[in-house]
Design an enzyme around this catalytic site. Structure first.
Site, PDB file in Angstrom:
ATOM      1  N   SER A 100       0.898  -1.149   0.000  1.00  0.00           N
ATOM      2  CA  SER A 100       0.000   0.000   0.000  1.00  0.00           C
ATOM      3  C   SER A 100       0.927   1.186   0.000  1.00  0.00           C
ATOM      4  CB  SER A 100      -0.840   0.038   1.256  1.00  0.00           C
ATOM      5  OG  SER A 100      -0.786  -1.192   1.901  1.00  0.00           O
ATOM      6  N   CYS A 101       0.584   2.181  -0.792  1.00  0.00           N
ATOM      7  CA  CYS A 101       1.498   3.314  -0.832  1.00  0.00           C
ATOM      8  C   CYS A 101       1.434   4.030   0.501  1.00  0.00           C
ATOM      9  CB  CYS A 101       1.181   4.255  -1.976  1.00  0.00           C
ATOM     10  SG  CYS A 101      -0.551   4.588  -2.146  1.00  0.00           S
ATOM     11  N   ILE A 102       2.456   4.765   0.751  1.00  0.00           N
ATOM     12  CA  ILE A 102       2.660   5.346   2.070  1.00  0.00           C
ATOM     13  C   ILE A 102       1.642   6.441   2.388  1.00  0.00           C
ATOM     14  CG2 ILE A 102       4.361   6.961   1.203  1.00  0.00           C
ATOM     15  CD1 ILE A 102       5.872   6.190   3.856  1.00  0.00           C
TER      16      ILE A 102
END
Ligand SMILES: Cc1cc2nc3c(=O)[nH]c(=O)nc-3n(C[C@H](O)[C@H](O)[C@H](O)COP(=O)(O)OP(=O)(O)OC[C@H]3O[C@@H](n4cnc5c(N)ncnc54)[C@H](O)[C@@H]3O)c2cc1C
Lengths: 102, 414
Positions: A100-102
């Site tokens: 999951s992107c930050i």
């Protein structure tokens, strides 16, 4: 690192995920599943197919996406791949762990 | 006369109107910006409001004040985008034509996505702090809360400012210590991710903080529902976490406008080219900030970097030149760790948060991935920078839109 499985040598990272999807085949998937104590059924493979589709289209995987997949609902997904279903299913499918992107 | 229309006057929309007003010739271009609210909120301040560190006054100002004189400002709800006709429809029925459109409608919480969350206990024992209303209600609750189980929870990713919930847990620890009641509060941090942070390097660097502050961690928790009658959250694997006070970050979604206009993904985010900020479906529509589907952090600092590149690309688009593929996902954010300290991280699409100093290589003054008081001062100064420089589109000295590799110890992500 190298790993020998289903009579083939594959490249995996330190968490056991394939680093080169082209090395993957169904036998390898089966063996990786066994290591996770999962016995693959048709339903399992249907989910793996869905995951491969998403991967090829560069669409991110998520629990929300599973809900809308039409293949399976989230409860069933947890039942097929207990504890961390996305992580386990992607490992078996030979693709990178979803980040999951930050 | 041509029209450039900006949807949303939050951080990104306000910045873009300030950038563009000085770049587009006034005789050829009319710039219009539309927002539904009179108030511009300083959202990073919502983290501090619940703990009485900031007052309500410090986090809101009249939005119009920050829009340049020569920009046409409309305060109204946007009803629909009709890309086929290059038109935008407002709630009152007004139709605006555009030659270029910038979508900057941000993201907001969607507590209805989870059963039982937006129920009778909403803002009573179940709170968010991502809205002004939520942060303020939580402040009032905390002022006389007697203690118990505090659960800080993330529903699903992506969320804006992904470190804010962790900072909330850290600040809660200091808050209760200062009130002399830390022993009466049990803090648990619950996340759908495999760790407290999404980047392995930062997880490593941050984990000691959780231990030091005695914050428990529940990971890989994908919430199914809030059982508000029995005070617990339950996930798809039937794991239960009990709470007395639940502080959650609900699902973050793009505005319903995007869905109505048929322009978004599952979460109403607009598919956007990650290096140019042009939308994938329409060449005269651009998107910026939280409204995009970029795999970058949804943060004000990211929007700031994007704004510089988008301004350049709009000018190129007008000239018929190829767009610059420059945006690299650059983000930097301060992470409050409580007790007047903070750390600073800096990363982009391909590089993980790095150790080093910023903005001057080797000297600092800000320390990447290390806790310090200077970083905390930096976070506090950010409010001043935000109101006085950032949204006005004034270039912040020494900070560049793409990430600098100087002064940082690198490790490539795989
Ligand atoms: C608790 C918290 C802490 C944060 N901390 C930090 C931090 O420390 N550092 C940092 O860099 N960032 C931080 N952020 C994130 C930062 O605030 C956002 O990333 C930034 O505001 C995004 O700007 P934006 O313009 O894309 O969206 P927004 O600023 O949210 O603006 C969107 C605007 O569009 C308007 N709009 C939407 N739909 C419509 C419609 N249909 N009609 C009319 N108007 C509409 C809205 O009213 C709003 O004004 C934090 C956010 C929160 C919630």
């Amino acid at each position: 690192m190298k790993k020998f499985i289903a009579n083939t040598e594959i490249d995996v990272n330190d968490e056991g995920y394939l680093t080169d999807f082209s090395q993957w085949n169904k036998d390898i998937g089966n063996e990786l599943a066994k290591e996770q104590e999962i016995e693959m059924t048709d339903k399992h493979w249907e989910v793996i197919d869905y995951i491969h589709d998403k991967y090829k289209n560069e669409e991110p995987l998520s629990i929300r996406g599973i809900k809308k997949s039409g293949v399976i609902n989230i409860k069933e997904f947890y039942a097929l791949f207990p504890a961390g279903p996305l992580k386990k299913a992607t490992l078996i499918a030979g693709i990178p762990k979803p980040k999951s992107c930050i | 006369m041509k029209n450039l229309v900006i949807l949303g006057a939050g951080t990104s929309g306000t910045m873009m109107s300030n950038h563009l007003v000085s770049k587009l010739p006034k005789k050829d271009w009319k710039i219009t910006v539309i927002d539904q609210y009179k108030t511009h909120y300083y959202q990073p301040g919502f983290l501090f409001l619940p703990f009485d560190i900031y007052t309500t006054k410090q986090v809101k100002k009249k939005g119009k004040k920050f829009i340049p004189k020569h920009v046409n400002y409309i305060q109204e709800k946007i009803e629909l985008i009709v890309p086929e006709n290059n038109q935008v429809k407002l709630e009152s029925g007004t139709t605006l034509n555009y030659d270029i459109l910038i979508i900057a409608t941000g993201t907001k919480i969607a507590p209805d996505e989870i059963e039982g969350m937006n129920g009778p206990e909403w803002h009573k024992s179940v709170f968010d702090f991502y809205t002004y209303e939520g942060a303020k209600a939580l402040r009032n609750k905390l002022r006389d809360w007697k203690g118990g189980k505090l659960v800080v929870h993330i529903t699903e990713m992506p969320i804006k400012c992904p470190v804010a919930p962790l900072e909330f847990a850290f600040l809660a620890d200091s808050y209760f210590k200062n009130k002399g009641m830390r022993d009466k509060v049990d803090i648990t941090y619950v996340t759908p991710l495999g760790g407290a942070f999404t980047k392995p390097k930062a997880t490593e660097a941050l984990h000691y903080l959780l231990e030091e502050k005695n914050i428990k961690e529940v990971t890989d928790f994908n919430i199914e529902r809030v059982d508000y009658e029995n005070n617990k959250i339950i996930d798809y694997a039937d794991t239960e976490v009990e709470y007395d006070l639940l502080v959650t970050v609900p699902t973050n979604m793009g505005d319903a406008l995007i869905e109505r206009s048929g322009m978004g993904d599952d979460l109403n985010f607009v598919p956007t080219h990650k290096a140019t900020l042009q939308t994938k479906d329409y060449e005269n529509i651009f998107a910026i900030g939280d409204a995009t589907n970029l795999p970058a952090s949804k943060a004000g600092s990211v929007a700031h970097f994007e704004a510089e590149i988008l301004t350049e690309n709009i000018l190129r688009f007008i000239e018929g030149e190829p767009l610059k593929e420059e945006f690299d996902g650059h983000a930097n954010c301060f992470i409050e760790t409580g007790n007047g300290k903070a750390l600073l991280i800096d990363f982009n699409y391909t590089h993980e948060p790095v150790e080093g100093t910023f903005p001057f290589p080797g000297v600092g003054p800000l320390k990447l991935l290390k806790e310090s008081r200077t970083n905390h001062m930096g976070k506090m100064a950010f409010r001043w920078i935000y109101w006085n420089m950032l949204i006005k589109g004034i270039h912040i000295p020494f900070v560049s839109a793409t990430m600098s590799e100087k002064g940082k110890e690198f490790e490539k992500t795989t």
